[in-house]
Design a protein around this motif. Structure first.
Motif, PDB file in Angstrom:
ATOM      1  N   LEU A  63      25.533  -3.405  59.436  1.00 28.23           N
ATOM      2  CA  LEU A  63      25.173  -2.149  59.705  1.00 28.23           C
ATOM      3  C   LEU A  63      24.609  -2.129  61.325  1.00 28.23           C
ATOM      4  CD1 LEU A  63      24.126   0.720  59.318  1.00 28.23           C
ATOM      5  CD2 LEU A  63      21.899  -0.318  58.473  1.00 28.23           C
ATOM      6  N   ILE A  64      24.011  -3.333  62.022  1.00 20.20           N
ATOM      7  CA  ILE A  64      23.607  -3.312  63.179  1.00 20.20           C
ATOM      8  C   ILE A  64      24.691  -3.547  63.895  1.00 20.20           C
ATOM      9  CG2 ILE A  64      22.464  -4.794  64.569  1.00 20.20           C
ATOM     10  CD1 ILE A  64      20.515  -5.765  62.397  1.00 20.20           C
ATOM     11  N   LEU A  65      25.808  -4.274  63.752  1.00 21.66           N
ATOM     12  CA  LEU A  65      26.912  -4.543  64.418  1.00 21.66           C
ATOM     13  C   LEU A  65      28.003  -3.146  64.327  1.00 21.66           C
ATOM     14  CD1 LEU A  65      28.918  -6.247  66.024  1.00 21.66           C
ATOM     15  CD2 LEU A  65      29.951  -6.806  63.892  1.00 21.66           C
ATOM     16  N   SER A  66      27.950  -2.619  63.555  1.00 20.28           N
ATOM     17  CA  SER A  66      28.729  -1.069  63.321  1.00 20.28           C
ATOM     18  C   SER A  66      27.975  -0.178  64.293  1.00 20.28           C
ATOM     19  CB  SER A  66      28.749  -0.833  61.708  1.00 20.28           C
ATOM     20  OG  SER A  66      29.292  -1.331  60.997  1.00 20.28           O
ATOM     21  N   LEU A  67      26.677   0.083  64.141  1.00 15.30           N
ATOM     22  CA  LEU A  67      25.982   1.045  65.045  1.00 15.30           C
ATOM     23  C   LEU A  67      26.390   0.782  66.812  1.00 15.30           C
ATOM     24  CD1 LEU A  67      22.602   0.937  63.496  1.00 15.30           C
ATOM     25  CD2 LEU A  67      24.142   3.142  63.562  1.00 15.30           C
ATOM     26  N   VAL A  68      26.460  -0.650  66.943  1.00 13.32           N
ATOM     27  CA  VAL A  68      26.684  -1.015  68.428  1.00 13.32           C
ATOM     28  C   VAL A  68      28.322  -0.550  68.604  1.00 13.32           C
ATOM     29  CG1 VAL A  68      26.958  -2.415  70.010  1.00 13.32           C
ATOM     30  CG2 VAL A  68      25.223  -2.659  68.210  1.00 13.32           C
ATOM     31  N   GLN A  69      29.196  -0.755  67.845  1.00 15.82           N
ATOM     32  CA  GLN A  69      30.310  -0.571  67.816  1.00 15.82           C
ATOM     33  C   GLN A  69      30.755   1.013  67.979  1.00 15.82           C
ATOM     34  OE1 GLN A  69      31.955  -2.672  64.504  1.00 15.82           O
ATOM     35  NE2 GLN A  69      32.715  -4.309  65.550  1.00 15.82           N
TER      36      GLN A  69
END
Length: 704
Positions: free
Chosen positions: A506-512
């Motif tokens: 989720l954290i990585l997806s938000l940045v992407q």
């Protein structure tokens, strides 16, 4: 300083590798992820019930009906005909992607120039002309001016050819650059005015602004239809070469690494030599000195290979890559020896856990499923709008661009106030709640795509990390290695740590997603003159790119700690970060050098398969020249094979990379937990202990 970097791990005599007695972690994120998946399914079902992919396949007439669609009255009329192609030169075409003229579905395009008046006076031509008119036209009951007034027929026909299922003027160029249509340059438009072939050229370009790319797409599709089996053969060869390379690496790691380094240098060197020879052979050839900038964008990409500047650019790029590789090897030659030892240890681990080599197939399958679901849902969402009709008029009118109903249009007073106005299909849209929030559904589709794709990747990383950690912490190898370490690790990850994987993803997806939005804003601001806004946007893009790279690095190591200790994501990320910070020199040297060497291995496999496919598909090999398929763009299968080979090689080498990272983190933990005494022996292999100038007491006594 020690407080800032956390406390070192203490000796635990009961610790024997990945902990089996563990509990569920990050439960809230697990529930949130499950609800998000259920919502994703709901969006997909809603999109599939509302969408219609035919809208991107078939052209539509002025009533929004599909031309050539099977099972409809227009099944035998696959081509779209424009009443007045000249109106397609209007800026409206660029704004609303619709020519402000009547459009009909026809069986075939007109093959000759003819005006309505000529057809009206010549009864033998009336039947031919009527196939390009609206239904119900009766030449015997209406005069030519009445037919034109009611917009029932075009004022003239033009010799046309079908292009992307649309009838466009059959333009050609005679000697001297004169543009003609059917060997004629000037035409009577049926309304007492003359038009030139250049007018049709401009109109054709504008009418084709949306579908110009389809020509390239269709040619690429044709290339795939005749070369798909050769592409599959190339990908199978890449898989075999990758597997052979991995097996050889298991037994001949040191030799293979040095051979790989030399081969990469030679492959890049051959690329430089080939580009230089092509550059030299084009010297003096007509048109070879044209620059890429002057040539512009061409649909036939083989044209670029006929100019010297293209080969010069390739040669410069490859030369830079060659110099960088050689310089890195020179300055890191001592560290390469340590990295080779680490890769040897990884080879032993992979050898004892051979099932790990086939785990990437599961990751590929799950990623393919995620991509397919996202793509299908995106298509259905994009085609779920309803037909919107607008008033089109060539003169100024207060009702222009207003929405209208084609069934009741003739009964309104619009036709009286705006002579010549028509109610035509404009685009797909809608005003229901579904259509109002359609952009939110599309955003949700993109976000869940990133989240699911990152989750699948995280699942693979945790699974492999757990299996290789089981190998490292087995003091007597292979006797202490548990049976089926991959299956055991996968079971633990899904049973206990779905929430942790969802949290990190989720954290990585938000940045992407933020990066995607920044790219979207960048495209919107390209025409703006605000330099400060552009500078700020560039800084944000750079910052979020760095942030994404950092989060990927932190997640990867956090997942290793999750696999070993079974703690929550935040706790594991903190422990991994401080462990790496306490050993920052080793991280910068060993870990990154091994990544570089593994990247060279992928580069070698891609280079070998890519060069072979280039010679085959370009017909350079005389022995198989007749076997090679005939292609529009021979770079299409070559590029597909190269990209596919890289993905296959990356799949195999990702196992090695994850193994190296896991062993490296376990190695750092080992050095902190143990001291080499009989009570606290190192689990590290003797080879690495020797390189690091460390030893276990019992082994040291044996040597003495």
């Amino acid at each position: 300083m020690a407080k800032n970097k956390g406390e070192a791990q203490k000796f635990d005599p009961t610790f024997k590798g990945p902990i089996h007695n563990r509990g569920c972690t990050d439960v809230f994120c697990c529930i949130l992820f499950i609800l998000a998946i259920l919502g994703y399914f709901a969006v997909g079902i809603l999109a599939w019930s509302q969408g219609d992919p035919r809208k991107v396949i078939y052209p539509t007439d002025s009533r929004g009906q599909f031309c050539g669609q099977a099972g409809t009255p227009l099944e035998k009329k696959p081509l779209l005909f424009y009443f007045n192609i000249l109106k397609c030169a209007s800026p409206l075409t660029l704004l609303e992607f619709q020519c402000p003229t009547t459009q009909l579905c026809v069986e075939s395009c007109p093959t000759k120039h003819m005006t309505l008046m000529n057809a009206y006076l010549n009864k033998g031509e009336q039947e031919y002309y009527k196939q390009f008119c609206k239904e119900g036209v009766d030449f015997s009951k209406m005069s030519a001016p009445e037919i034109l007034r009611d917009g029932l027929c075009p004022s003239m026909l033009m010799s046309s050819k079908p292009f992307t299922r649309r009838c466009l003027p059959a333009l050609s160029t005679m000697k001297g650059g004169v543009v003609v249509v059917g060997n004629e340059t000037i035409f009577d438009n049926g309304e007492g005015k003359n038009v030139t072939a250049m007018d049709f050229l401009d109109s054709s370009k504008k009418s084709n602004v949306v579908v110009e790319a389809r020509q390239v797409a269709m040619r690429i599709f044709e290339d795939y239809t005749v070369s798909w089996y050769w592409i599959l053969i190339g990908l199978v060869i890449a898989m075999v070469v990758s597997l052979i390379f991995i097996v050889l690496l298991r037994y001949l790691a040191g030799i293979m690494i040095w051979v790989m380094i030399v081969m990469v240098i030679l492959v890049i060197g051959y690329g430089i030599f080939h580009c230089a020879m092509e550059y030299r052979s084009l010297k003096g050839e007509p048109g070879s000195d044209v620059t890429i900038r002057d040539l512009g964008l061409q649909t036939d990409f083989s044209v670029y290979l006929q100019i010297r500047q293209t080969w010069l650019a390739f040669m410069i790029i490859l030369s830079i890559v060659e110099v960088v590789v050689i310089l890195l090897l020179i300055f890191l030659r001592k560290r390469v020896l340590i990295a080779i030892a680490l890769i040897k240890e990884a080879s032993r681990a992979v050898g004892h856990v051979m099932s790990s080599l086939f785990y990437p197939l599961l990751t590929f399958a799950l990623l393919a499923l995620v991509i397919a679901y996202w793509a299908i849902t995106a298509v259905f969402l994009a085609t779920s709008n309803e037909q919107v009709y607008k008033v089109f008029n060539t003169t100024e009118c207060e009702y222009s661009r207003d929405t209208c109903n084609p069934e009741t249009f003739n009964t309104t007073n619009i036709t009286a106030q705006c002579p010549g106005a028509e109610c035509l299909f404009a685009f797909y849209g809608g005003e229901t709640y579904y259509h109002k929030y359609l952009i939110m559904f599309q955003f949700y589709n993109v976000f869940l795509f990133f989240w699911c794709a990152n989750f699948v990747t995280a699942l693979g990383q945790v699974t492999l990390a757990g299996a290789f950690a089981s190998y490292y912490w087995a003091f007597k190898k292979p006797d202490d290695i548990p049976a089926n370490p991959i299956c055991s690790s996968l079971g633990r990850a899904l049973r206990y740590h779905t929430g942790s994987l969802a949290f990190g993803s989720l954290i990585l997806s938000l940045v992407q997603v933020i990066r995607v939005l920044l790219e979207y804003l960048d495209q919107k601001l390209k025409a703006a003159q605000n330099r400060f806004a552009k500078f700020l946007l560039s800084c944000l893009k750079c910052c979020f790119w760095c942030l994404e790279k950092f989060i990927k690095f932190l997640n990867r190591n956090a997942y290793i700690m999750v696999a070993i200790y079974g703690k929550s994501f935040c706790t594991s990320a903190r422990d991994a970060f401080f462990l790496l910070m306490r050993n920052i020199i080793r991280v910068a040297v060993l870990d990154k050098v091994t990544d570089f060497l593994l990247f060279l291995g992928k580069l070698l496999i891609v280079g070998i398969v890519g060069i072979c496919s280039f010679f085959f598909f370009s017909g350079r090999i005389k022995a198989v020249e007749q076997t090679a398929p005939s292609l529009n763009y021979y770079w299409v299968p070559i590029l597909t094979v190269v990209v596919g080979s890289y993905l296959i090689a990356h799949g195999f080498f990702s196992v090695y990379a994850m193994c190296v990272d896991t062993l490296f983190l376990c190695f750092l933990e080992d050095l902190e937990r143990n001291d080499g005494t009989a009570e606290r022996p190192y689990f590290l292999s003797q080879n690495l202990l020797t390189i690091l100038e460390k030893s276990n007491e019992d082994q040291a006594k044996t040597v003495d």
